[in-house]
Design a protein around this motif. Sequence first.
Motif, PDB file in Angstrom:
ATOM      1  N   LEU A  86      50.851  33.789  31.982  1.00 26.37           N
ATOM      2  CA  LEU A  86      49.993  33.466  30.839  1.00 26.37           C
ATOM      3  C   LEU A  86      48.576  34.385  31.317  1.00 26.37           C
ATOM      4  O   LEU A  86      47.922  33.719  32.000  1.00 26.37           O
ATOM      5  CB  LEU A  86      49.661  32.147  30.380  1.00 26.37           C
ATOM      6  N   LEU A  87      48.484  35.471  30.926  1.00 18.01           N
ATOM      7  CA  LEU A  87      47.278  36.178  31.434  1.00 18.01           C
ATOM      8  C   LEU A  87      45.890  36.386  30.610  1.00 18.01           C
ATOM      9  O   LEU A  87      45.967  36.989  29.410  1.00 18.01           O
ATOM     10  CB  LEU A  87      47.474  37.683  31.772  1.00 18.01           C
ATOM     11  N   GLU A  88      45.322  35.112  30.466  1.00 19.28           N
ATOM     12  CA  GLU A  88      44.065  35.091  29.644  1.00 19.28           C
ATOM     13  C   GLU A  88      42.957  35.862  30.484  1.00 19.28           C
ATOM     14  O   GLU A  88      43.098  36.084  31.741  1.00 19.28           O
ATOM     15  CB  GLU A  88      43.885  33.745  29.531  1.00 19.28           C
ATOM     16  N   PRO A  89      41.849  36.105  29.724  1.00 19.09           N
ATOM     17  CA  PRO A  89      40.859  36.718  30.354  1.00 19.09           C
ATOM     18  C   PRO A  89      40.135  36.156  31.443  1.00 19.09           C
ATOM     19  O   PRO A  89      39.829  36.834  32.629  1.00 19.09           O
ATOM     20  CB  PRO A  89      39.827  36.978  29.343  1.00 19.09           C
ATOM     21  N   LEU A  90      40.031  34.666  31.426  1.00 21.60           N
ATOM     22  CA  LEU A  90      39.417  34.128  32.714  1.00 21.60           C
ATOM     23  C   LEU A  90      40.485  34.163  33.871  1.00 21.60           C
ATOM     24  O   LEU A  90      39.914  34.446  35.140  1.00 21.60           O
ATOM     25  CB  LEU A  90      39.459  32.656  32.210  1.00 21.60           C
ATOM     26  N   SER A  91      41.748  33.931  33.593  1.00 23.68           N
ATOM     27  CA  SER A  91      42.917  34.152  34.605  1.00 23.68           C
ATOM     28  C   SER A  91      42.866  35.536  35.297  1.00 23.68           C
ATOM     29  O   SER A  91      42.793  35.730  36.561  1.00 23.68           O
ATOM     30  CB  SER A  91      44.120  34.047  34.118  1.00 23.68           C
ATOM     31  N   LEU A  92      42.731  36.596  34.386  1.00 19.60           N
ATOM     32  CA  LEU A  92      42.392  38.040  34.892  1.00 19.60           C
ATOM     33  C   LEU A  92      41.141  38.102  35.825  1.00 19.60           C
ATOM     34  O   LEU A  92      41.484  38.790  36.839  1.00 19.60           O
ATOM     35  CB  LEU A  92      42.836  39.111  33.792  1.00 19.60           C
ATOM     36  N   THR A  93      40.165  37.605  35.358  1.00 21.43           N
ATOM     37  CA  THR A  93      38.987  37.756  36.249  1.00 21.43           C
ATOM     38  C   THR A  93      39.028  37.316  37.408  1.00 21.43           C
ATOM     39  O   THR A  93      38.954  37.733  38.613  1.00 21.43           O
ATOM     40  CB  THR A  93      37.707  37.185  35.238  1.00 21.43           C
ATOM     41  N   HIS A  94      39.594  36.015  37.350  1.00 22.95           N
ATOM     42  CA  HIS A  94      39.869  35.328  38.637  1.00 22.95           C
ATOM     43  C   HIS A  94      40.848  36.053  39.878  1.00 22.95           C
ATOM     44  O   HIS A  94      40.542  36.205  40.993  1.00 22.95           O
ATOM     45  CB  HIS A  94      40.483  33.843  38.550  1.00 22.95           C
ATOM     46  N   LEU A  95      42.087  36.747  39.086  1.00 23.44           N
ATOM     47  CA  LEU A  95      42.787  37.422  39.976  1.00 23.44           C
ATOM     48  C   LEU A  95      42.150  38.771  40.517  1.00 23.44           C
ATOM     49  O   LEU A  95      42.227  39.133  41.556  1.00 23.44           O
ATOM     50  CB  LEU A  95      43.934  37.761  39.021  1.00 23.44           C
ATOM     51  N   CYS A  96      41.466  39.273  39.662  1.00 24.48           N
ATOM     52  CA  CYS A  96      40.607  40.618  40.187  1.00 24.48           C
ATOM     53  C   CYS A  96      39.921  40.580  41.110  1.00 24.48           C
ATOM     54  O   CYS A  96      39.398  41.214  42.124  1.00 24.48           O
ATOM     55  CB  CYS A  96      40.088  41.357  39.004  1.00 24.48           C
ATOM     56  N   GLU A  97      38.949  39.293  40.996  1.00 20.79           N
ATOM     57  CA  GLU A  97      37.907  39.095  42.041  1.00 20.79           C
ATOM     58  C   GLU A  97      38.652  38.627  43.359  1.00 20.79           C
ATOM     59  O   GLU A  97      38.150  39.079  44.252  1.00 20.79           O
ATOM     60  CB  GLU A  97      37.151  37.836  41.523  1.00 20.79           C
ATOM     61  N   THR A  98      39.698  37.921  43.348  1.00 20.83           N
ATOM     62  CA  THR A  98      40.593  37.790  44.502  1.00 20.83           C
ATOM     63  C   THR A  98      41.142  39.045  45.066  1.00 20.83           C
ATOM     64  O   THR A  98      41.222  39.121  46.359  1.00 20.83           O
ATOM     65  CB  THR A  98      41.667  36.546  43.984  1.00 20.83           C
ATOM     66  N   LEU A  99      41.536  39.878  44.321  1.00 20.23           N
ATOM     67  CA  LEU A  99      42.248  41.040  44.722  1.00 20.23           C
ATOM     68  C   LEU A  99      41.100  42.126  45.353  1.00 20.23           C
ATOM     69  O   LEU A  99      41.555  43.009  46.083  1.00 20.23           O
ATOM     70  CB  LEU A  99      42.999  41.842  43.746  1.00 20.23           C
ATOM     71  N   GLU A 100      39.819  41.875  45.179  1.00 23.79           N
ATOM     72  CA  GLU A 100      38.852  42.774  45.775  1.00 23.79           C
ATOM     73  C   GLU A 100      38.972  42.492  47.131  1.00 23.79           C
ATOM     74  O   GLU A 100      38.337  43.697  47.784  1.00 23.79           O
ATOM     75  CB  GLU A 100      37.546  42.540  44.930  1.00 23.79           C
ATOM     76  N   LYS A 101      39.150  41.357  47.559  1.00 22.68           N
ATOM     77  CA  LYS A 101      39.239  41.125  49.063  1.00 22.68           C
ATOM     78  C   LYS A 101      40.440  41.743  49.939  1.00 22.68           C
ATOM     79  O   LYS A 101      40.606  41.467  51.084  1.00 22.68           O
ATOM     80  CB  LYS A 101      38.800  39.694  49.413  1.00 22.68           C
ATOM     81  N   CYS A 102      41.386  42.052  49.112  1.00 20.52           N
ATOM     82  CA  CYS A 102      42.738  42.275  49.635  1.00 20.52           C
ATOM     83  C   CYS A 102      42.828  43.894  50.217  1.00 20.52           C
ATOM     84  O   CYS A 102      42.240  44.892  49.637  1.00 20.52           O
ATOM     85  CB  CYS A 102      43.774  42.353  48.601  1.00 20.52           C
ATOM     86  N   PRO A 103      43.172  44.030  51.516  1.00 21.24           N
ATOM     87  CA  PRO A 103      43.363  45.363  51.710  1.00 21.24           C
ATOM     88  C   PRO A 103      44.233  46.177  51.070  1.00 21.24           C
ATOM     89  O   PRO A 103      45.249  45.907  50.579  1.00 21.24           O
ATOM     90  CB  PRO A 103      43.787  45.107  53.366  1.00 21.24           C
TER      91      PRO A 103
END
Length: 1827
Positions: free
Chosen positions: A1111-1128
Amino acid sequence: MDPVSLQLGTKNLWSLLVRLLSKDPQWLNAKVKFFLPKMDLSSRSKAEDATQGVMLQLNRLYTQGQATWQAFIHCVCMELDVPLDLEVPLLSTWGHGDGFPSQLETGEESQPESQLHHGESWGCGAGGGGLKRPHQSCGSSPRPKQCRKQQLGGYEELAKRYLQLLRSSAQQRYGSRTRRPGQPLAFHQAYIPPILQWSRATAPFNTQEGAILGDPKAEDGTEASILDLFNTKADKGPRVTVLLGKAGMGKTTLAHRLCQKWADGQLDRFQALFLFEFRQLNLITELLTLPQLLFDLYLSPEAGPDLVFQYLEENAKGVLLIFDGLDQALHPHSSKDTAGPEAPSPALALFSGLCKGTLLPGCWVLATSRPGKLPDCLPTEAAMVHMWGFDRPRVEEYVGHFFSNQPWQEAALAELRENRHLQSMCAVPAVCQVTCLCLYHLLPSSSPGQSAALLPTVTQNYVQLVSTLGPRGHPLPESLLGLSEVALRGLETGKVIFSVGDIPPPMMAFGAALGLLTSFCICTGPGHQETGYAFTHLSLQEFFAALHLMASPEVDKNALAHYVTLSSRWVLRTKARLGLLDHLPTFLAGLASRACCPFLSHVAQRDEVWVGARQAEVMQALRKLATRRLTGPKVVALCHCVGETQEPELASLMAQSLPCHLSFHNFPLTYADLASLNNILGHRNAPIQLDFEGCPLEPHCPEALAGCKQVENLSFKSRKCGDAFAEALSRSLPTMGSLKKLGFQDNQLKDGVLLNIVEVLLCLPRLQKLDLSRNSVSMSTLLCLTKVAITSPAVRMLQVREADLIFLLSPPTETAAELQGASDLQGNASQRKEAQSRSLALRLQQCQLRVHDVQELIAQLQEGPHLDKVDLSGNQLDNEGCRLMAEAAAQLDITRNLDLSDNGLSVDGVYGVLSAVSMCQTLAELHISLLRKTVVLTFALEQEEQGGIQERAALRDGLMRQMPCELPPHSTRIRLTHCGLQAKHLAQLCRALGGSCRLSHLDFSGNALGDEGAAQLAQLLPGLGTLQSLNLSENGLSLDSVFILTQCFSTLQWLFHLEVNSESQHVVLRGDRRGRDQLAGGPLPEFPAGARFSAFDQRCIPRSICLQQCLLEPLSLTHLCETLEKCPGPLEVKLSCEVLSDQSLETLLNHLPWLPQLSLLQLSETRLSPRSPLMLADLFSLCPQVQKVDLRSLYHTTLRFRSSEEQKGEYCGRFTDCALSREHMEPLCWLLSKCEDLNQLDLSANLLGDDGLQCLLECLPQLPISASLDLSHNSISVEGALCLVKTLPSCPRVREASVNLGSEQSFWIHFSRQEEAGKTLRLSQCSFRPEHVPRLATGLNQALKPTALTLTQCCLGLKQLTVLLSLVRWPVGVFNLRVEEPWVGKAGVLALLEVCTQASGNITEISIAEAQQQLCLQLEFPRQENPEAVALRLAHCDLGTHHNLLVWQLMETCARLRQLSLSQVNLCDTSSLLLQSLLRSLSELKTFRLTCSCVRSEGLVHLTSGLSHCLHLEELDLSNNQFGEEGTRVLMGVLEGKCWLKRLDLSHLPLGGSILPMLTQRLRHMTLLQSLRLSHNQIGDTGAQLLAAVLPWLPELRKIDLSGNGIGPAGGVQLAESLSLCRHLEELMLGCNALGDATALGLAQGLPRHLRILHLPSSRLGPEGALSLSQALDGCPYVEEVSLAENSLARGIPQFCQGLPLLRRIDLVSCDIDDHTAKPLAASLLLCPALEEILLSWNVLGDEAAAELARVLPQMGRLKRMDLEKNRITACGAWLLAEGLAQGSGIQVIRLWNNPIPPDTVRRLQRQEPRLDFAFFDKQPKAPWGT
């Protein structure tokens, strides 16, 4: 004086007869007993003297009737030493019918014997029917109760007296047997019981099932075992026993033996015993009651029969009724129950009532029968006992008793022991008796060993018997034929009992004298008795019947074949009883033997030629049967027949005709049957498989198979084979040297016997499989079997599972050597040692093993060999047993797996197993699933074995990195699935797992960890080392856990991939799976675990996160993208959900600029809104790193990004099937116009229509498209196509447009980056109407640049084409028009040329191809006049005819025609005349082509005349026409004066004879000639020599093609010398000529330096010639193509040192190239950097060559195609090519059809690398979209 003698008036003759017979009273007694079987000799008054007794007996014989008296007189004269003066009057007076007075036939003595002598008993002979008291009707009237009460006082007394009378009568009957004349022993010889065996299907006895009864070695065991027939488990229900045995097994003898034992008091449990024979009961036509059957037909009580029967009913448990010959019962009986004892019924109905208990309930019934379908009246619980005859000890005992004389006894036994075949025949008691009788007569007159040689077959036993028993050893032929006729007539009519009138007196005397006939009293009804006669055995009657067929002149020899038939003896049959002719074919076959010819000749009184013709008829019938496909019973019957013939040729024919798999189902088989089968198999060359399923088998019959070398597979599936059978089998199997597989299933063997069999069979050298399934095995025996399997070097697998018990053994030594050779690619010593090492697989499933059992098993295994697999699943080991086995696994040297599933392991036991395996160095995987009861330990190869694999992988060294001297340790996979683990267990589990440094895969799926466990595990993972995967599926994780796990990308270096599916609860963390595993989905055995390929190391492996069904809601996508910003990075994100809202999509797209490490974003199976294409199109300007946007069906979205290091480049947009319409075009084009460089745009499969297309075309100049625009499948019509034509002039960068409005529905526009000088427009299936043609012309006229137009099937007719040509008018330029319409192929040359007259410009090129339905024109604008053409046109100013007018018009429009091509046309005379006139005016014509066409001879003259005026021709092509030799000679005139000619093609023309000299003469003047093609003209060496002479006159020659001309070495050498003078030669084609190496050497010496193409396929070149050419070619700077296909190059393949820098194609198809030349070939190819195509199909290249080619593939940057069809590349080589292909991205296809690669490997290879093509048809893959 006797009153009878007085009446006869033959006092003297009678006295002499009495005096003669008084000398031998014993003989007379025997004869009286024979002719009067019911007479009791002991009832004679002792006061009578001998003479009176003889006279009394003679009177009784005389009063019996004429036939009896005549037969008796013949016996006297035949058997006794009668003086001649007495014999003549005896035969003359009483030997014929006229000597018997009729008046005495009605005297007192002629009354029935039962009325004259009430106290005499019935005789039985070989089958007596019972005892008889004076006739008294029983059961004919009811018995009133009052009558029974009155007689109650004498009830028991009457019964006692009757029972005493019954026993005394039996004692009298069996105790007073007299010796028969000619027999060596009396009846009182010791009885040898045959083998009796209970049937396992119906055995209600206390005796053990399968036990053998009647062991002759047991002390007094015979009687005891016979008594076992009447042991029962219960006192209720019918007591019915059926004794089954084939003919001659002794069923009737056993029945009488039981009567005798009862008479002697040994069957004391029975008070009364009755014996009946169905062959006699069949003669009774009246209905009987049971009292009548017992009293009227057997023995009547002295008084009170009703009371006696009442007593029998009340004491039925003590009554035994024996029915002999149940198979001979004639009348079928319905299933309806009998009404009662008073109701008269047929005999079979009474038998049915006795069996079912409705009559005389509680009595015992014993029936004998041959095997077959038994009557339905038998109850299902009836006990079946099989009678098997004699085994070897019984045979020897019988012979020992038969010969009482010690010397003769020893001699007979010696004969028997030395002849195995004679022993097999004696297994049948009846044949054994015949054999003993023959030996009795043969031994005194034969030397040792000769007697048995005279008895090779059963038939010859009977022949010898008849011969030796006859008078003076030579029986009378008339007597034999007469008796044989009686026998045959009886069999054909179903008669085995004869009356006195059925047999002539001489024949009767003959049969009685030789003991061939027996007599007995028969009863045809109450009070009706007579004497019956029968052959002593049914087989004897069958023998005599066969003798009559073979020896009687009355039988036509052509009728013999009708009697040679085979009967099927299946247990379930349609016939209710066996026929009487079953054994007749066997005796016919025996009499057809050559050894029987003298005997038959004597009997028939004919010569041996006559006999041989009859024997040949039988042999021919047998030959026909021998070649047929027969059922099992018929195969056995035919084996007996063929064995009786003693013909090796016939035996060999049958043996070779037998199928390789011979099955026998559900019918009994004896020792003699298998002996006959073995005899036939001895003549077979090929191996055979024998299967016996459900067949009752004689216990010692396996001994008959001893020495059978042809049997490879032997199987016994029957519950009827017992321990004795198994022991006999174990004695025979060691002699069967070819046996590979043995099945002995479903036989319930004892433990000791089973172990004995296993120990014996495991020593067989070639045995590969032993199947002992469905035999109950105890635990101790099971452990003994495991010890045998462990210690025996031959065993490679033992499988025990419930009822299964199977041994698999190693193949024989030679097979192992072959396998070793096949697998030993390098031939090193270590592999040979590995192939010879032993490995054992042990499977003990569901065997109820416990802890103490497994301890003993571990002790055994520790002393054993390498273990391949150990499977202990389904036992009762519990936690402790599993722990013990896991601890022992490290020392047990298991190479594959240990299975402990379903053994009661609990959660507490999991820790113990983990601790036990923590130190195991070879553990590859541990899988524990408590829910599924799975515990499996999988092991890896040892380090030295991995080293062996490394050596075998030497072929791959070129692709692998330099590996260290020691391989890294293998990784371990731990799977703890569905074990109920929770977060509280993780700490303890991770501590246990942390001790293993080899842990690579960890699987916790199916547990209950939850979000708490995921968070805890994220903290514990760094302590577990470098993993390759972690599976957390089905653990109740939420999306929050996914975000926590995503953070592990930055903390765990090994983590590369996170896969999550919320719907299926799939959560997996993976490392990098390199090599083939990345696509194939799993490791493959060909490569070591530590190997790494350089190509994969060079790539930067992206990290990826895949979230599916989330279930990809805007809040979940925001949290996901913020987490991915730290991934190499690089990072790939793959998302999937049912629907993604515009808000969520916008949130995601807005975060993309902040993810610079992102390389891929994929939304699969995710529904987007119709507005999403616009949002994605805007992404090109919002996010600069976006490279490709791919949106399909608003359901699949892929975004590809370029890295920050990459320079900005081309953009690609794909919006297919997105429901885009006209309203979307303007905003979409506005958004896309902001993109700097849009390379490709795909808008196919939308809803644009003509309006949307028009809108798009209006915006097209503003779109920065540089490559292509795809508008296919957008419902565009002809209006859209015309709109495109109109719009093209306003789009200067458009270089090509293609529209197909047919089913293909394609619409492509191709662009260039700069403004194009010309445009190409292709319109297909546009269905133009007449009104569309002017609009099309208008659009074309607006084009200011050269344009090419192709119209394919656009419904453009001849008239419309004329209009189009007249309307297209340009100020200046060139217009190319191609029309492809069906009418073009039918219109004709004349009509097509007429169209050209309407063109508004100058036509410079005309091309007509009727087969292709194609017309091509080139027009130049503006039109200009040619002065020469004007003058010529004025000369033809006569316009009076249409022809002249057409010529005039063509001269005007075609004045500047430079090229005229006619292909596949049919030129009529009119067309050729037109061409003649036209050609004269074409002063600028440079090219004329007329190919594959048909022209008449007159037309050729016209063409020649016209072409002779074309003096400036530069190209002339007349190839592939059907001119003929004369027409070709005419055409040679065309070449006259053509000094400007540069290209000449005369291929496929007849240039022989005088034509070629004409050609060469004209070639001398063509000094500018550059191309000469004369292929497939068969000019031969002569023509080659002529051409060689003229080639120096062609200094500008660049191309020459002389392929397929039959040129040999002589012409080739001269050509090579002349070609060396052609300094400018670039293309040389000499293929399909037998040039040989000499020509190649000549070419190599003078190879032109500018050569580009060299074709020498099928030129009979050898290695020497090929090497010389390759050396000459080496370093040539211009060579582009080389073909040496279909030459036997072997090791003479091209080898370059300098290389060929421009070589694009090399063809080495079918050149016998193998692996030995692989390395130099690959090195040479590497020196050709421009190579695009390599053809190596139809060679013998293997994996070594594949490895070398794979090694150089990455370095061949321009290579596009490699063909390796029809080679010897295996899966190993294919994988190597796939690896090399992965590193050479430019390669389009590698063809691998018809290589030995398994289909499953093919599928895996194609999944990994689609460019590997395994199909039969070549399918070139298209370039991927976007490249």
